[in-house]
Design a protein around this motif. Sequence first.
Motif, PDB file in Angstrom:
ATOM      1  N   ARG A   1       0.847  -1.190   0.000  1.00  0.00           N
ATOM      2  CA  ARG A   1       0.000   0.000   0.000  1.00  0.00           C
ATOM      3  C   ARG A   1       0.882   1.239   0.000  1.00  0.00           C
ATOM      4  O   ARG A   1       1.594   1.525   0.969  1.00  0.00           O
ATOM      5  N   ARG A   2       0.867   1.971  -1.107  1.00  0.00           N
ATOM      6  CA  ARG A   2       1.552   3.267  -1.194  1.00  0.00           C
ATOM      7  C   ARG A   2       0.496   4.282  -1.613  1.00  0.00           C
ATOM      8  O   ARG A   2      -0.031   4.242  -2.722  1.00  0.00           O
ATOM      9  N   ASP A   3       0.183   5.201  -0.713  1.00  0.00           N
ATOM     10  CA  ASP A   3      -0.943   6.096  -0.922  1.00  0.00           C
ATOM     11  C   ASP A   3      -0.557   7.337  -1.724  1.00  0.00           C
ATOM     12  O   ASP A   3       0.537   7.892  -1.560  1.00  0.00           O
ATOM     13  N   VAL A   4      -1.491   7.775  -2.571  1.00  0.00           N
ATOM     14  CA  VAL A   4      -1.394   9.085  -3.192  1.00  0.00           C
ATOM     15  C   VAL A   4      -1.580  10.139  -2.104  1.00  0.00           C
ATOM     16  O   VAL A   4      -2.201   9.873  -1.074  1.00  0.00           O
ATOM     17  N   GLU A   5      -1.038  11.348  -2.294  1.00  0.00           N
ATOM     18  CA  GLU A   5      -1.099  12.372  -1.253  1.00  0.00           C
ATOM     19  C   GLU A   5      -2.519  12.516  -0.707  1.00  0.00           C
ATOM     20  O   GLU A   5      -3.441  12.873  -1.430  1.00  0.00           O
ATOM     21  N   PRO A   6      -2.723  12.227   0.591  1.00  0.00           N
ATOM     22  CA  PRO A   6      -4.066  12.104   1.156  1.00  0.00           C
ATOM     23  C   PRO A   6      -4.864  13.398   1.171  1.00  0.00           C
ATOM     24  O   PRO A   6      -6.088  13.358   1.101  1.00  0.00           O
ATOM     25  N   GLU A   7      -4.202  14.547   1.247  1.00  0.00           N
ATOM     26  CA  GLU A   7      -4.943  15.806   1.321  1.00  0.00           C
ATOM     27  C   GLU A   7      -5.739  16.094   0.052  1.00  0.00           C
ATOM     28  O   GLU A   7      -6.730  16.826   0.078  1.00  0.00           O
ATOM     29  N   LEU A   8      -5.328  15.495  -1.068  1.00  0.00           N
ATOM     30  CA  LEU A   8      -6.052  15.688  -2.325  1.00  0.00           C
ATOM     31  C   LEU A   8      -6.832  14.448  -2.743  1.00  0.00           C
ATOM     32  O   LEU A   8      -7.514  14.460  -3.764  1.00  0.00           O
ATOM     33  N   ASN A   9      -6.707  13.376  -1.978  1.00  0.00           N
ATOM     34  CA  ASN A   9      -7.341  12.117  -2.351  1.00  0.00           C
ATOM     35  C   ASN A   9      -7.966  11.436  -1.142  1.00  0.00           C
ATOM     36  O   ASN A   9      -7.461  10.429  -0.642  1.00  0.00           O
ATOM     37  N   PRO A  10      -9.071  11.979  -0.643  1.00  0.00           N
ATOM     38  CA  PRO A  10      -9.712  11.395   0.538  1.00  0.00           C
ATOM     39  C   PRO A  10     -10.223   9.982   0.299  1.00  0.00           C
ATOM     40  O   PRO A  10     -10.459   9.244   1.266  1.00  0.00           O
ATOM     41  N   GLU A  11     -10.383   9.600  -0.981  1.00  0.00           N
ATOM     42  CA  GLU A  11     -10.874   8.248  -1.251  1.00  0.00           C
ATOM     43  C   GLU A  11      -9.783   7.195  -1.103  1.00  0.00           C
ATOM     44  O   GLU A  11     -10.027   5.999  -1.289  1.00  0.00           O
ATOM     45  N   GLY A  12      -8.533   7.602  -0.807  1.00  0.00           N
ATOM     46  CA  GLY A  12      -7.474   6.636  -0.534  1.00  0.00           C
ATOM     47  C   GLY A  12      -6.920   5.950  -1.764  1.00  0.00           C
ATOM     48  O   GLY A  12      -6.753   4.731  -1.783  1.00  0.00           O
TER      49      GLY A  12
END
Length: 274
Positions: A134-145
């Motif tokens: 699991r490597r997340d996209v920047e969370p502040e712009l992607n609340p859907e994870g």
Amino acid sequence: MATPLFLSELYIYPVKSLGGIRLTEAEVTPRGLRHDRRWLIVNERNQFMTQRKTAAMAHLKVAPAYNGFLLSHQQRPDLLPLFVPFEATPEKTLFVTIWDDMVFAWRARPECDEWLSEALGQPCKLVYMSDMVRRDVEPELNPEGQLVSFADAYPYLLIGEGSLQELNARLAEPVGMDRFRPNLVYNGGGPFAEDGWGQFAIGDVAFRAVRACGRCVLTTINQHTAQKHALGEPLRTLATYRTQEGNVLFGQHVTTASLGSIRVGDAIQVHTGK
């Protein structure tokens, strides 16, 4: 009457920062196009390597093969092409660092490490990102994870042909789209029309353009010679009219929560703006 928009080019880059493969059809996954940037080259300290610091990586080309791809060195015919499967097996594992992320990776076969170390003139290793990571996209712009592969920040990069044409009209020596390493290239609309896109669809697959892509020195490296432009083009020219908050912008970072396939020639519908 608005100019119809359609997908004109599709690319995957199986190994981050090496050459791409041009496709006519690709499978869409939330982490990126299937097989895109799932392999990564790391140094002795298990830190990711790119053309930013190792321009010679531009000499390494990627060609499709059955269930995998072939790596070749365009300046070293003595190095026979190396076959790499699209997916690895978890025989050996390690943690690797990419930007601010540390992720679990699977090792490639020893002969892959040996070939790359010889090709690049320094010790390095080839590693694979499995679906378990699991490597997340920047969370502040992607609340859907949303997730991302070994790409810099986002699973997809979109650029319009008109944007490159407008840039090339300002350059003494035009550059190819390979300087910018997009996954999705479209035809139609004016220069940088993609800047205003929000929700859009390619064929039946829904996407979201999140934010503009800040460009780096990699765009100044000729992908055929591995030489950096002496004057820093095209980044220098882009900076004169595409700079915002200190970043030189070209292309749009894109995510999707959809699954499916897209094909060159598919119509594009823009549903919302930013």
